[in-house]
Enzyme design. Structure first.
Site, PDB file in Angstrom:
ATOM      1  CG  ASN A   9      43.002  58.279 -31.320  1.00 38.16           C
ATOM      2  OD1 ASN A   9      42.642  58.904 -30.321  1.00 38.16           O
ATOM      3  ND2 ASN A   9      43.707  57.172 -31.252  1.00 38.16           N
ATOM      4  CG  ASP A  11      43.237  58.230 -27.686  1.00 32.66           C
ATOM      5  OD1 ASP A  11      44.284  57.638 -27.999  1.00 32.66           O
ATOM      6  OD2 ASP A  11      42.131  57.686 -27.606  1.00 32.66           O
ATOM      7  CG  HIS A  12      45.633  63.318 -27.589  1.00 34.27           C
ATOM      8  ND1 HIS A  12      46.198  62.897 -26.400  1.00 34.27           N
ATOM      9  CD2 HIS A  12      46.134  62.535 -28.550  1.00 34.27           C
ATOM     10  CE1 HIS A  12      47.044  61.928 -26.654  1.00 34.27           C
ATOM     11  NE2 HIS A  12      47.016  61.666 -27.946  1.00 34.27           N
ATOM     12  NE  ARG A  20      43.202  73.661 -14.878  1.00 32.38           N
ATOM     13  CZ  ARG A  20      42.787  74.910 -15.108  1.00 32.38           C
ATOM     14  NH1 ARG A  20      41.503  75.193 -15.089  1.00 32.38           N
ATOM     15  NH2 ARG A  20      43.677  75.857 -15.376  1.00 32.38           N
ATOM     16  CG  HIS A  45      45.088  53.696 -26.767  1.00 29.21           C
ATOM     17  ND1 HIS A  45      46.407  54.056 -26.950  1.00 29.21           N
ATOM     18  CD2 HIS A  45      45.105  52.523 -26.090  1.00 29.21           C
ATOM     19  CE1 HIS A  45      47.183  53.123 -26.422  1.00 29.21           C
ATOM     20  NE2 HIS A  45      46.415  52.189 -25.898  1.00 29.21           N
ATOM     21  NE  ARG A  47      48.298  55.618 -24.203  1.00 23.10           N
ATOM     22  CZ  ARG A  47      49.504  55.091 -24.378  1.00 23.10           C
ATOM     23  NH1 ARG A  47      50.052  54.341 -23.426  1.00 23.10           N
ATOM     24  NH2 ARG A  47      50.172  55.287 -25.496  1.00 23.10           N
ATOM     25  NE  ARG A  51      49.264  57.580 -20.811  1.00 27.56           N
ATOM     26  CZ  ARG A  51      50.499  57.341 -21.264  1.00 27.56           C
ATOM     27  NH1 ARG A  51      51.013  58.085 -22.218  1.00 27.56           N
ATOM     28  NH2 ARG A  51      51.244  56.380 -20.747  1.00 27.56           N
ATOM     29  CG  HIS A  52      44.143  59.434 -23.434  1.00 29.69           C
ATOM     30  ND1 HIS A  52      43.602  58.196 -23.737  1.00 29.69           N
ATOM     31  CD2 HIS A  52      45.384  59.453 -24.003  1.00 29.69           C
ATOM     32  CE1 HIS A  52      44.484  57.518 -24.462  1.00 29.69           C
ATOM     33  NE2 HIS A  52      45.569  58.246 -24.640  1.00 29.69           N
ATOM     34  CD  GLU A  72      44.460  52.881 -31.294  1.00 26.37           C
ATOM     35  OE1 GLU A  72      44.805  53.655 -30.402  1.00 26.37           O
ATOM     36  OE2 GLU A  72      44.866  52.984 -32.468  1.00 26.37           O
ATOM     37  CB  THR A 102      52.513  58.743 -27.820  1.00 27.02           C
ATOM     38  OG1 THR A 102      51.457  58.255 -28.652  1.00 27.02           O
ATOM     39  CG2 THR A 102      53.768  58.938 -28.648  1.00 27.02           C
ATOM     40  CB  THR A 103      51.855  53.933 -29.494  1.00 31.57           C
ATOM     41  OG1 THR A 103      50.604  53.903 -28.812  1.00 31.57           O
ATOM     42  CG2 THR A 103      52.203  52.540 -29.971  1.00 31.57           C
ATOM     43  CD  GLU A 153      46.229  51.914 -36.966  1.00 29.66           C
ATOM     44  OE1 GLU A 153      45.121  51.450 -36.617  1.00 29.66           O
ATOM     45  OE2 GLU A 153      46.656  53.030 -36.600  1.00 29.66           O
ATOM     46  CG  HIS A 193      51.964  56.757 -33.696  1.00 31.83           C
ATOM     47  ND1 HIS A 193      51.291  56.718 -32.497  1.00 31.83           N
ATOM     48  CD2 HIS A 193      53.100  57.447 -33.462  1.00 31.83           C
ATOM     49  CE1 HIS A 193      52.017  57.340 -31.569  1.00 31.83           C
ATOM     50  NE2 HIS A 193      53.108  57.789 -32.127  1.00 31.83           N
ATOM     51  N   GLY A 194      51.205  59.535 -35.624  1.00 29.71           N
ATOM     52  CA  GLY A 194      52.041  60.698 -35.920  1.00 29.71           C
ATOM     53  C   GLY A 194      51.764  61.356 -37.254  1.00 29.71           C
ATOM     54  N   GLY A 215      44.871  61.154 -35.011  1.00 33.21           N
ATOM     55  CA  GLY A 215      44.256  61.782 -33.849  1.00 33.21           C
ATOM     56  C   GLY A 215      44.933  63.056 -33.408  1.00 33.21           C
ATOM     57  CG  HIS A 216      48.968  64.751 -31.153  1.00 29.50           C
ATOM     58  ND1 HIS A 216      49.808  65.632 -31.783  1.00 29.50           N
ATOM     59  CD2 HIS A 216      48.942  65.128 -29.845  1.00 29.50           C
ATOM     60  CE1 HIS A 216      50.282  66.500 -30.906  1.00 29.50           C
ATOM     61  NE2 HIS A 216      49.783  66.220 -29.718  1.00 29.50           N
TER      62      HIS A 216
HETATM   63  C1  LIG Z   1      48.414  53.079 -31.340  1.00 31.53           C
HETATM   64  C2  LIG Z   1      48.620  54.496 -31.684  1.00 31.53           C
HETATM   65  O1  LIG Z   1      49.528  54.879 -32.359  1.00 31.53           O
HETATM   66  C3  LIG Z   1      47.663  55.500 -31.196  1.00 31.53           C
HETATM   67  O2  LIG Z   1      46.422  55.189 -31.680  1.00 31.53           O
HETATM   68  C4  LIG Z   1      47.637  55.543 -29.697  1.00 31.53           C
HETATM   69  O3  LIG Z   1      46.376  55.971 -29.257  1.00 31.53           O
HETATM   70  C5  LIG Z   1      48.709  56.488 -29.228  1.00 31.53           C
HETATM   71  O4  LIG Z   1      48.570  56.647 -27.852  1.00 31.53           O
HETATM   72  P1  LIG Z   1      48.086  58.070 -27.316  1.00 31.53           P
HETATM   73  O5  LIG Z   1      46.761  58.374 -27.959  1.00 31.53           O
HETATM   74  O6  LIG Z   1      48.006  57.847 -25.819  1.00 31.53           O
HETATM   75  O7  LIG Z   1      49.134  59.052 -27.740  1.00 31.53           O
HETATM   76  N1  LIG Z   2      46.564  54.238 -34.314  1.00 36.88           N
HETATM   77  C1  LIG Z   2      46.920  55.611 -34.611  1.00 36.88           C
HETATM   78  C2  LIG Z   2      45.883  56.530 -34.050  1.00 36.88           C
HETATM   79  O1  LIG Z   2      44.790  56.115 -33.725  1.00 36.88           O
HETATM   80  C3  LIG Z   2      46.184  57.959 -33.926  1.00 36.88           C
HETATM   81  O2  LIG Z   2      47.546  58.187 -33.675  1.00 36.88           O
HETATM   82  P1  LIG Z   2      47.972  59.744 -33.605  1.00 36.88           P
HETATM   83  O3  LIG Z   2      47.512  60.386 -34.878  1.00 36.88           O
HETATM   84  O4  LIG Z   2      47.276  60.338 -32.414  1.00 36.88           O
HETATM   85  O5  LIG Z   2      49.478  59.710 -33.477  1.00 36.88           O
END
Ligand SMILES: CC(=O)[C@@H](O)[C@H](O)COP(=O)(O)O
Ligand SMILES: NCC(=O)COP(=O)(O)O
Length: 243
Positions: A9, A11-12, A20, A45, A47, A51-52, A72, A102-103, A153, A193-194, A215-216
Site C-alpha cells: 500500500n 498511500d503514505h 508540502r 486507498h 479516501r 488526504r493522501h 480501496e 486511519t481505518t 480482507e 492493517h497495522g 503499507g504504513h
Molecule cells: C483499509 C486499511 O486498513 C488500509 O488499507 C487503509 O488504507 C488505511 O487508511 P490509511 O492508509 O489512510 O491509513
Molecule cells: N488494507 C490494509 C492496507 O492496505 C495497509 O494497511 P497499513 O499497513 O498501512 O496499516
C-alpha cells in the site's frame, strides 16, 4: 505450504507529498519500485477527503502498475463510479470516517447489507474482483459470503494495536478462527492493517491466507532503508513464515 502474496500500500508516499503540496514523491514511482522489489500487487486507498492518494494517482497507476491494482474505496456512489471508470483488477470496500486517523474497524456488512450487496454486484458486473474489509467476525463473514464477494480482507488492526501479550494472543486467535471460518465458507482470504516487521509472521503463517496488504510499516522503513530494501525485507519475512 503455498507462498503468501504481498500487496504494498503506497498511500503514505502520497501523505509525504501532500504534506508540502509538491508533486514528489510520486506514489506511481513508488509502486514501480515496490513491484521491482517483489510486490505482488499495489494497494491504494482513495479516501473521500483525498488526504493522501489523489484521483490523478489512481488514473496514472491504472496505466503504470505492472502487477495489479487493489483500489480501496468507501461504499459511496462517487467512489463506485470512479472504480467503474478505472476498472482496477481488485476493489476493496472499506469503512471511512473523515475524523479517523486511519481505518478503525471493519466494514459493517450486516448493518449495510443491501448497500454492500448492490455495490459488490455492480463492481463484479464490470469484471472487478471485490474484497470486503471486515473484522474476523462470523456474522460479518456470513454476510460477506451472502453478498457474493469472492474475497474478504480480515482487519488485523486490533492485533497490531495490542498493548500486552494477553490481548495480543486473544486477537491472534480471533483472527486465526475468522480466517479459517472464511476459508471454509469458500472465500479467498486476505488480511491487513497495522502489520509490520515484528508482528507479521504469526499472521503470514496462517495457511488459509492468500495475500497480506501492508503499507504504513513498509513506507516507514523505506524512509530509513529505502523502498526496495523495505519491500524485499518484508517479502523475506512472508517466505520465512511459510517455510
Ligand atoms: C483499509 C486499511 O486498513 C488500509 O488499507 C487503509 O488504507 C488505511 O487508511 P490509511 O492508509 O489512510 O491509513
Ligand atoms: N488494507 C490494509 C492496507 O492496505 C495497509 O494497511 P497499513 O499497513 O498501512 O496499516
Amino acid at each position: 505450504m503455498k507462498d503468501i502474496l504481498l500487496g504494498v500500500n503506497v498511500d503514505h508516499i502520497a501523505t509525504l507529498r501532500q504534506a508540502r503540496g509538491t508533486n514528489y514523491p510520486d506514489p506511481a514511482h513508488a509502486a514501480s519500485v515496490a513491484e521491482h522489489a517483489g510486490a505482488d500487487g499495489i494497494t491504494i486507498h482513495l479516501r473521500e477527503d483525498r488526504r493522501h492518494i489523489q484521483d490523478r494517482d489512481v488514473y496514472v497507476m491504472a496505466k503504470t502498475i505492472q502487477t495489479r491494482m487493489n483500489l480501496e474505496i468507501a461504499v459511496t456512489d462517487e467512489m463506485i463510479n470512479i472504480a467503474l471508470d478505472v476498472k482496477p483488477e481488485y476493489v476493496c470496500l472499506v469503512p471511512e470516517k473523515r475524523e479517523e486517523l486511519t481505518t478503525e474497524g471493519g466494514l459493517d456488512v450486516v448493518a449495510n447489507f443491501e448497500k454492500v450487496k448492490q455495490a459488490t454486484a455492480k463492481l463484479a458486473e464490470a469484471g472487478i474482483k471485490v474484497s470486503l474489509f471486515i473484522d474476523a467476525d462470523k456474522a460479518q463473514l456470513d454476510a460477506a459470503k451472502s453478498c457474493q464477494a469472492p474475497y474478504v480482507e480480515i482487519h488485523t488492526g486490533a492485533y497490531a494495536d495490542a498493548t500486552n501479550d494477553t490481548v495480543l494472543d486473544i486477537e491472534l486467535e480471533r483472527i486465526r478462527s475468522g480466517v479459517k471460518y472464511a476459508h471454509d465458507l469458500g472465500l479467498i482470504v486476505n488480511a491487513g492493517h497495522g502489520l509490520h516487521y515484528h508482528n507479521v509472521k504469526p499472521i503470514a503463517a496462517m495457511p488459509e491466507i492468500y495475500e497480506l496488504n501492508i503499507g504504513h510499516a513498509i513506507i516507514a522503513r523505506a524512509a530509513i532503508d529505502g523502498l526496495d530494501k523495505a519491500v524485499r525485507d518484508m517479502k523475506r519475512l512472508l517466505i520465512e513464515a511459510r517455510s
